[in-house]
Design an enzyme around this catalytic site. Structure first.
Site, short mmCIF file in Angstrom:
data_model
loop_
_atom_site.label_atom_id
_atom_site.label_comp_id
_atom_site.label_asym_id
_atom_site.label_seq_id
_atom_site.Cartn_x
_atom_site.Cartn_y
_atom_site.Cartn_z
N SER A 156 29.95 33.15 -28.61
CA SER A 156 30.15 34.10 -27.51
C SER A 156 31.44 33.74 -26.78
O SER A 156 31.83 32.57 -26.76
CB SER A 156 28.97 34.00 -26.54
OG SER A 156 29.28 34.61 -25.30
N TYR A 169 23.95 28.34 -21.94
CA TYR A 169 24.41 29.23 -23.02
C TYR A 169 25.87 28.92 -23.40
O TYR A 169 26.20 28.85 -24.59
CB TYR A 169 24.26 30.67 -22.54
CG TYR A 169 24.59 31.75 -23.54
CD1 TYR A 169 23.76 32.00 -24.63
CD2 TYR A 169 25.73 32.54 -23.37
CE1 TYR A 169 24.07 33.01 -25.53
CE2 TYR A 169 26.03 33.56 -24.26
CZ TYR A 169 25.19 33.79 -25.34
OH TYR A 169 25.49 34.80 -26.23
N LYS A 173 26.98 27.71 -27.03
CA LYS A 173 27.90 28.54 -27.83
C LYS A 173 29.23 27.82 -28.07
O LYS A 173 29.91 28.08 -29.07
CB LYS A 173 28.11 29.90 -27.16
CG LYS A 173 26.87 30.82 -27.21
CD LYS A 173 26.40 31.10 -28.64
CE LYS A 173 25.54 32.36 -28.74
NZ LYS A 173 24.94 32.53 -30.09
N1 NAD Z 1 25.07 41.30 -26.87
C1 NAD Z 1 26.14 40.63 -26.51
O1 NAD Z 1 26.97 41.09 -25.69
C2 NAD Z 1 26.41 39.27 -27.09
C3 NAD Z 1 27.60 38.62 -26.74
C4 NAD Z 1 27.88 37.38 -27.27
C5 NAD Z 1 27.00 36.79 -28.16
N2 NAD Z 1 25.83 37.42 -28.47
C6 NAD Z 1 24.94 36.73 -29.39
O2 NAD Z 1 24.60 37.59 -30.46
C7 NAD Z 1 23.32 37.21 -30.98
C8 NAD Z 1 22.42 38.42 -31.07
O3 NAD Z 1 22.18 38.94 -29.77
P1 NAD Z 1 21.81 40.47 -29.48
O4 NAD Z 1 22.68 40.90 -28.36
O5 NAD Z 1 21.82 41.25 -30.75
O6 NAD Z 1 20.34 40.30 -28.91
P2 NAD Z 1 18.96 41.08 -29.26
O7 NAD Z 1 17.97 40.59 -28.27
O8 NAD Z 1 19.22 42.55 -29.34
O9 NAD Z 1 18.62 40.57 -30.73
C9 NAD Z 1 18.35 39.20 -30.96
C10 NAD Z 1 17.15 39.07 -31.88
O10 NAD Z 1 16.93 37.66 -32.07
C11 NAD Z 1 15.53 37.44 -32.01
N3 NAD Z 1 15.26 36.06 -31.59
C12 NAD Z 1 15.38 35.51 -30.35
N4 NAD Z 1 14.97 34.25 -30.37
C13 NAD Z 1 14.57 33.96 -31.64
C14 NAD Z 1 14.04 32.84 -32.27
N5 NAD Z 1 13.80 31.71 -31.60
N6 NAD Z 1 13.76 32.90 -33.59
C15 NAD Z 1 13.97 34.04 -34.30
N7 NAD Z 1 14.46 35.17 -33.72
C16 NAD Z 1 14.75 35.13 -32.42
C17 NAD Z 1 14.98 38.43 -31.01
O11 NAD Z 1 13.60 38.67 -31.18
C18 NAD Z 1 15.86 39.66 -31.28
O12 NAD Z 1 15.25 40.55 -32.19
C19 NAD Z 1 22.80 36.09 -30.07
O13 NAD Z 1 23.10 34.84 -30.63
C20 NAD Z 1 23.61 36.31 -28.80
O14 NAD Z 1 23.70 35.15 -28.03
C21 NAD Z 1 25.52 38.64 -27.96
#
Ligand code: NAD
Length: 278
Positions: A156, A169, A173
């Site tokens: 991130s 976080y 990250k």
């Molecule tokens: N959305 C953003 O702006 C953003 C920005 C930077 C990084 N990220 C990263 O991207 C990744 C995906 O995030 P997203 O935004 O798609 O979130 P999201 O909540 O839409 O999807 C994440 C999925 O991961 C699953 N999950 C959570 N904990 C888990 C675990 N312990 N074991 C198995 N599955 C698990 C959840 O059930 C969910 O379905 C994450 O690592 C997040 O930190 C997201």
């Protein structure tokens, strides 16, 4: 049957947290290019939904449900790819969530949970894959074959530049970027390219503000507040040079670039996917 004539035909991909959001978009994209995908999610229903969507589109997928932080999960995840599809070519460490607070209000459980899901779990998954990868790479080298495998760790901009309220976080990250760089050096001899993609603002349930800005998600029985306050979201979006937040499909595109053969000589890098703004 996997799809023919894709850039990832015959490859086996593990994508953690692929029942929703960015992970789901990654799983669909890799499958649409011919990869057989092991879908994972904490929750069985979204995992089954992802498998159904991929197979309905003519792709191949199987679910491995469970928390990436559970003991023995990493071995089970890796074994699912090998036993079900006969290999292991791409690993995307994506599962996770945010659990924010200012440092004086952040307890040890909150710190540990975020470090566990974003950093320890990817470490365990790569460690579990190491036996198969080293064995196959040696066999391929003996045959004079150069077969590339890919690891994409999801980071991130919070881990690259920091973000107030995200000590846990941001540390996790940033840690995954260190793991990425170390593994690129350790696994170069096995032709494994290890890179990170650091996302900026991507619209998923983690960032979408509810009308009151107080959305909660259920993580293993804990109700965790996520979502960005609508006013903060609006001002953050205005500062993005490309003029808006990204979609999960655009986020998946950045991961896909690091999985295809055209990126075979790219390793140990952190690619920021943030519309031009950190
Ligand atoms: N959305 C953003 O702006 C953003 C920005 C930077 C990084 N990220 C990263 O991207 C990744 C995906 O995030 P997203 O935004 O798609 O979130 P999201 O909540 O839409 O999807 C994440 C999925 O991961 C699953 N999950 C959570 N904990 C888990 C675990 N312990 N074991 C198995 N599955 C698990 C959840 O059930 C969910 O379905 C994450 O690592 C997040 O930190 C997201």
């Amino acid at each position: 049957m996997s799809k023919a004539n894709g850039k990832l035909d015959g490859q086996v991909a593990l994508v953690s947290g692929s029942g929703r959001g960015i992970g789901l978009a990654i799983a669909k994209k890799l499958a649409s290019e011919g990869a057989c995908v092991v879908v994972n999610d904490l929750d069985a229903e979204p995992a089954a939904g992802a498998v159904a969507a991929i197979t309905a589109d003519g792709g191949q997928a199987v679910a491995c449900v469970g928390s990436v932080t559970a003991d023995g999960f990493a071995e089970r995840f890796v074994a699912t790819g090998i036993d079900h599809f006969g290999g292991l070519d791409i690993i995307v460490n994506n599962a996770g969530y945010t659990w924010d607070n200012v440092i004086q209000k952040m307890d040890d459980a909150q710190w540990d949970a975020i470090l566990d899901v974003h950093l320890k779990a990817p470490f365990r998954i790569l460690r579990a894959a190491s036996g198969f990868i080293r064995e196959k790479a040696r066999e391929e080298a003996d045959r004079g074959e150069e077969r590339f495998r890919k690891v994409v760790n999801i980071s991130s901009v919070s881990g690259v530049f920091g973000n107030a309220g995200q000590a846990n976080y941001a540390a996790a990250k940033a840690g995954i970027n260190g793991l990425t760089r170390a593994m690129a050096k350790e696994w170069g001899r096995y032709k494994v390219c290890v890179n990170s993609v650091a996302f900026g603002l991507i619209m998923t349930r983690l960032t979408e503000a509810s009308a009151r800005g107080d959305a909660h998600i259920d993580i293993e029985g804990r109700q965790i507040k996520v979502g960005v306050n609508p006013q903060i979201l609006e001002s953050a979006q205005k500062m993005i040079p490309l003029g808006r937040s990204g979609t999960p499909e655009e986020a998946a595109g950045a991961v896909y670039l690091l999985c295809i053969p055209e990126s075979n000589y790219v390793t140990g890098q952190v690619l920021v996917c943030g519309g031009g703004r950190p």
